[in-house]
Every structure is written in C-alpha cells, then in structure tokens.
Design an enzyme around this catalytic site. Structure first.
Site, PDB file in Angstrom:
ATOM      1  N   ALA A   1      -3.581   3.922   1.538  1.00 52.34           N
ATOM      2  CA  ALA A   1      -4.701   3.781   2.446  1.00 52.34           C
ATOM      3  C   ALA A   1      -5.824   4.762   2.103  1.00 52.34           C
ATOM      4  CB  ALA A   1      -4.244   3.999   3.890  1.00 52.34           C
TER       5      ALA A   1
ATOM      6  N   ALA B   1       0.834  -1.194   0.000  1.00 57.00           N
ATOM      7  CA  ALA B   1       0.000   0.000   0.000  1.00 57.00           C
ATOM      8  C   ALA B   1       0.873   1.249   0.000  1.00 57.00           C
ATOM      9  CB  ALA B   1      -0.907   0.003   1.215  1.00 57.00           C
ATOM     10  N   GLY B   2       0.325   2.342  -0.512  1.00 59.91           N
ATOM     11  CA  GLY B   2       1.031   3.611  -0.528  1.00 59.91           C
ATOM     12  C   GLY B   2       1.506   4.025  -1.902  1.00 59.91           C
TER      13      GLY B   2
ATOM     14  N   ASN C   1       9.012   8.918   4.672  1.00 60.35           N
ATOM     15  CA  ASN C   1       7.806   9.664   4.322  1.00 60.35           C
ATOM     16  C   ASN C   1       7.040  10.036   5.582  1.00 60.35           C
ATOM     17  OD1 ASN C   1       4.873   8.413   4.526  1.00 60.35           O
ATOM     18  ND2 ASN C   1       6.289   6.675   4.235  1.00 60.35           N
ATOM     19  N   ARG C   2       6.339  11.149   5.484  1.00 60.18           N
ATOM     20  CA  ARG C   2       5.402  11.551   6.525  1.00 60.18           C
ATOM     21  C   ARG C   2       4.130  12.081   5.855  1.00 60.18           C
ATOM     22  NH1 ARG C   2       9.888  15.241   7.591  1.00 60.18           N
ATOM     23  NH2 ARG C   2       9.525  17.296   6.620  1.00 60.18           N
TER      24      ARG C   2
ATOM     25  N   PHE D   1      -1.572   9.842   5.449  1.00 56.53           N
ATOM     26  CA  PHE D   1      -2.810   9.314   4.843  1.00 56.53           C
ATOM     27  C   PHE D   1      -3.469  10.335   3.907  1.00 56.53           C
ATOM     28  CE2 PHE D   1      -3.953   5.976   8.350  1.00 56.53           C
ATOM     29  CZ  PHE D   1      -3.017   5.116   7.825  1.00 56.53           C
TER      30      PHE D   1
ATOM     31  N   TYR E   1       7.776  -1.874  -2.240  1.00 51.28           N
ATOM     32  CA  TYR E   1       7.393  -0.543  -2.683  1.00 51.28           C
ATOM     33  C   TYR E   1       8.645   0.296  -2.910  1.00 51.28           C
ATOM     34  CZ  TYR E   1       5.357   4.231  -2.302  1.00 51.28           C
ATOM     35  OH  TYR E   1       5.016   5.546  -2.487  1.00 51.28           O
TER      36      TYR E   1
ATOM     37  N   SER F   1       0.957   3.011  10.822  1.00 45.31           N
ATOM     38  CA  SER F   1       1.591   4.182  10.241  1.00 45.31           C
ATOM     39  C   SER F   1       2.048   5.112  11.355  1.00 45.31           C
ATOM     40  CB  SER F   1       0.614   4.930   9.325  1.00 45.31           C
ATOM     41  OG  SER F   1       1.166   6.180   8.940  1.00 45.31           O
TER      42      SER F   1
ATOM     43  N   ASN G   1       5.201  -2.371   8.605  1.00 46.22           N
ATOM     44  CA  ASN G   1       5.167  -1.017   8.076  1.00 46.22           C
ATOM     45  C   ASN G   1       6.546  -0.378   8.237  1.00 46.22           C
ATOM     46  OD1 ASN G   1       4.159   1.549   7.184  1.00 46.22           O
ATOM     47  ND2 ASN G   1       2.167   1.053   8.060  1.00 46.22           N
TER      48      ASN G   1
ATOM     49  N   LYS H   1      -1.887  -4.892   9.628  1.00 43.70           N
ATOM     50  CA  LYS H   1      -0.528  -4.431   9.334  1.00 43.70           C
ATOM     51  C   LYS H   1       0.083  -3.826  10.586  1.00 43.70           C
ATOM     52  CE  LYS H   1       2.222  -2.162   5.775  1.00 43.70           C
ATOM     53  NZ  LYS H   1       2.184  -1.545   4.436  1.00 43.70           N
TER      54      LYS H   1
ATOM     55  N   ASN I   1       2.609   8.218  11.000  1.00 44.41           N
ATOM     56  CA  ASN I   1       2.348   9.588  10.574  1.00 44.41           C
ATOM     57  C   ASN I   1       0.950  10.101  10.907  1.00 44.41           C
ATOM     58  OD1 ASN I   1       4.954   9.754   9.375  1.00 44.41           O
ATOM     59  ND2 ASN I   1       4.183   8.540   7.657  1.00 44.41           N
ATOM     60  N   THR I   2       0.159   9.288  11.603  1.00 47.03           N
ATOM     61  CA  THR I   2      -1.149   9.716  12.111  1.00 47.03           C
ATOM     62  C   THR I   2      -1.118   9.600  13.621  1.00 47.03           C
ATOM     63  OG1 THR I   2      -2.338   9.048  10.115  1.00 47.03           O
ATOM     64  CG2 THR I   2      -3.625   9.248  12.129  1.00 47.03           C
TER      65      THR I   2
ATOM     66  N   GLY J   1      12.223  -3.786   2.898  1.00 43.72           N
ATOM     67  CA  GLY J   1      13.570  -3.964   2.370  1.00 43.72           C
ATOM     68  C   GLY J   1      13.733  -5.007   1.298  1.00 43.72           C
TER      69      GLY J   1
END
Length: 352
Positions: A85, A61-62, A110-111, A114, A310, A172, A239, A210, A174-175, A289
């Site tokens: 997401a 995802a992403g 990344n930040r 969502f 990814y 994640s 993640n 996840k 970042n939330t 990785g």
C-alpha cells in the site's frame, strides 16, 4: 520448484523474515528469479472488471510495497500484480521486528503499519514501467491522518495515470481505527469520496474494496449493500485475520495480521457469502491461504473471478504462481470448462 529455488528458500529461513523479504526483492531486481512470463491459455484468459488477464492468479499487495520490482514480477507467472500500500506521505511503519514466519502453520504474522516510500516516489516508479501487464495499487492512509478518506483520494489522484486498478484498503489491522471505516455509514461516505475522485480522472479505472475476514453476517450485508450502490468495481476478500485459532508455531501470539494457510477456510466462507449477497453483480477477488491450484480453484468456484497470493510464496517460491496457473488450466479442462468464467460460483453453496 527448482533445486536453486529450494536452496534459496532454505537459506532465507535462517535469517530475519523482513531481511529475507528484502533479499527476495533484490533477487527480482537482479534477474535471479524464475521468468516463465505470464502463463496463459484460452481457458485461463479472463476478464476482471473490464481488465483482460492472461490468467486469474494475481500477486496480493504487500509483497512489492514500493513498486521496485514490477517488471520481473510480471514475468514470474502472474496474471496481474498489486503493489503498495501507498500512503500520501512516506512512513516508516511500526517498530521492528514486525514480520514473523509461522512455518509449522504455513503462515505469517505481520504488523508493518503501511511502511512505504510515499505516493510521490511510488508514482515516479509506476510512471517508468512498460505498458505490458496489469498492475494495480493498494491505497493506504497515513497513521497520523485524521481524514483517512482524503488520504485515499490523494494517492489515487497522484498515481492513477500509471496503474490499471486501485484498491481501497480499509482492512489492515495494523493502522489504528482503519477497520472502523468498514462500518456502513463510514464506508459509504469514504467510497463516495473515492468515486468522485475517480470520476474526475482523465482515465477512470476500476476501484476495488479490500475487506477483513473478521466480519459478522450483519457487517457483510452492509458491505454488500454499499458495494452494490457505490459503483465500485469489485471486492477483494480478504485481508489478514486477528484470529489465532488452531496455531502451533512459537510466534502464534505475536500482534498483527495472520496470513497464509490458516486463513483459507475463513476467507473462502466470507467470499462465498459475499457472492450470495451481491448475487454475482460485483466481481470478487479471493485472497487468503492459496498455496496450490486446488485452493485457487475452490475460491473461484466459491465466487471469485480471480485470486491473489502472497504468503504462499514464502514457502513455495516465486515459481509457485506459474505452477498454480498451469495446474488450474488442467483442473478446468478436467471438469469440462472452456473458461475460468464458467467455473465462477459453481460451488458457492458448499461454503455457506
């Protein structure tokens, strides 16, 4: 990798990473990317939580957050893809810049937070896709929502008719407070609500969880216990990480989640520990990785039934998925395995 792909990547490195990612999505939509189709063989064909995959190499995802490039991605060599997401309401995410290439480390930070078009728009796109290919959706929660569990259920209910699996993303970084949902009581309550929503669907589908790589042994034991009692279909491990250990790139101290090569060992150890704790009763998907067939094979032998990638695409191009699948087929043949399933967990102990 073709010369054209190598030149395209070199050009991408000269521009802002998020802009480059947008151009990659546009290239997919325009048909300018490799179209090898799903790579498959008798050895590569496998089953994941009841899903028949042509090969075990998936897209995490992403990459395609808004489900705008599903068909070309399914023709890029992947055995399955995961979009999102998706959150109930559209949201813009965190301020830019929010994506950083760490080329010396073959990694990224990344930040995003969502950023997506919202469940309604994404459901509309998913409804228009063809039936061929396995497509899942990563479920997210809006930043300002107090009841995160309700958000996961809303997205699942809206999008379920058009997907083959769903992933509950509580990992994640970042939330704000999202990772708090990995605690035993909170996770059990969340998954109970999600599974009730799943049970009410006209067509129940596999639901994965996840998790983060930054968990201690006690946390993993709790997650394994909840996973085995909740009825979820599998665990995606892992993640991005908050660790910055051993990084060399100039942007190594940027806030956000780290993905790519530095995550490989950490995420594979988590995977093997989960495999041991769940005694093989919960299918696992290995992420973190993976940039070549040897690393995909290592995750499979550590306990994964399938893998996802990814960040490696940033450095290896979209043809990488098909190359990994073909090379994995050769590794399975070399070691005398007739199928991916035969290799799952065979070297779990080396990672514990």
């Amino acid at each position: 990798m073709t010369l054209a792909e190598r030149l395209a990547l070199a050009a991408m490195y000269r521009i802002d990473p998020e802009t480059g990612h947008g151009l990659a999505i546009k290239a997919l939509q325009l048909g300018l990317t490799p179209k090898s189709g799903p790579v498959t063989s008798v050895r590569l064909q496998t089953t994941l939580a009841g899903l028949s995959l042509p090969n075990p190499i998936g897209l995490a995802a992403g990459f395609d957050k808004n489900a705008t490039a599903i068909a070309p991605l399914l023709q890029s060599g992947f055995g399955f893809i995961e979009v999102g997401a998706a959150t109930p309401k559209p949201q813009s995410g965190n301020d830019k810049p929010r994506l950083f290439r760490l080329r010396e480390d073959a990694a990224a930070i990344n930040r995003f937070g969502f950023n997506n078009d919202g469940a309604e728009a994404i459901a509309t796109r998913l409804a228009q896709r063809s039936d061929s290919g396995i497509v899942g959706l990563n479920l997210g929660a809006n930043k300002t929502t107090q009841d995160k569990a309700a958000d996961f259920c809303k997205v699942l209910e809206r999008c379920a008719p058009y997907i083959d699996f769903a992933t509950v993303n509580v990992s994640s970084p970042n939330t704000e407070k999202l990772r708090d949902l990995q605690g035993k009581a909170a996770l059990a309550s969340l998954l109970s609500d999600v599974m009730q929503t799943r049970a009410a669907l006209e067509r129940p589908l596999p639901v994965f969880l996840k998790i983060a790589p930054d968990l201690n042994p006690a946390d993993l034991e709790d997650i394994a216990e909840v996973a085995t009692t909740s009825g979820i279909s599998g665990i995606i491990a892992t993640n991005t990480t908050l660790s910055r250990e051993g990084l060399r790139s100039a942007d190594r101290d940027q806030q956000g989640g780290l993905s790519g090569q530095p995550l490989f060992e950490r995420s594979t150890r988590i995977l093997a520990q989960l495999s041991r704790l769940t005694k093989g009763t919960v299918p696992l998907i290995g992420v973190g990785g993976v940039s070549n067939a040897e690393q995909a094979y290592a995750k499979i032998r550590a306990g994964a039934s399938a893998v996802q990638l990814y960040t490696a695409l940033v450095y290896g191009g979209l043809s990488l998925a098909g190359q990994i699948a073909r090379d994995l087929d050769g590794l399975l043949q070399r070691d005398g395995y007739d199928s991916v399933a035969q290799a799952v967990g065979t070297e779990q102990e080396t990672w514990l």
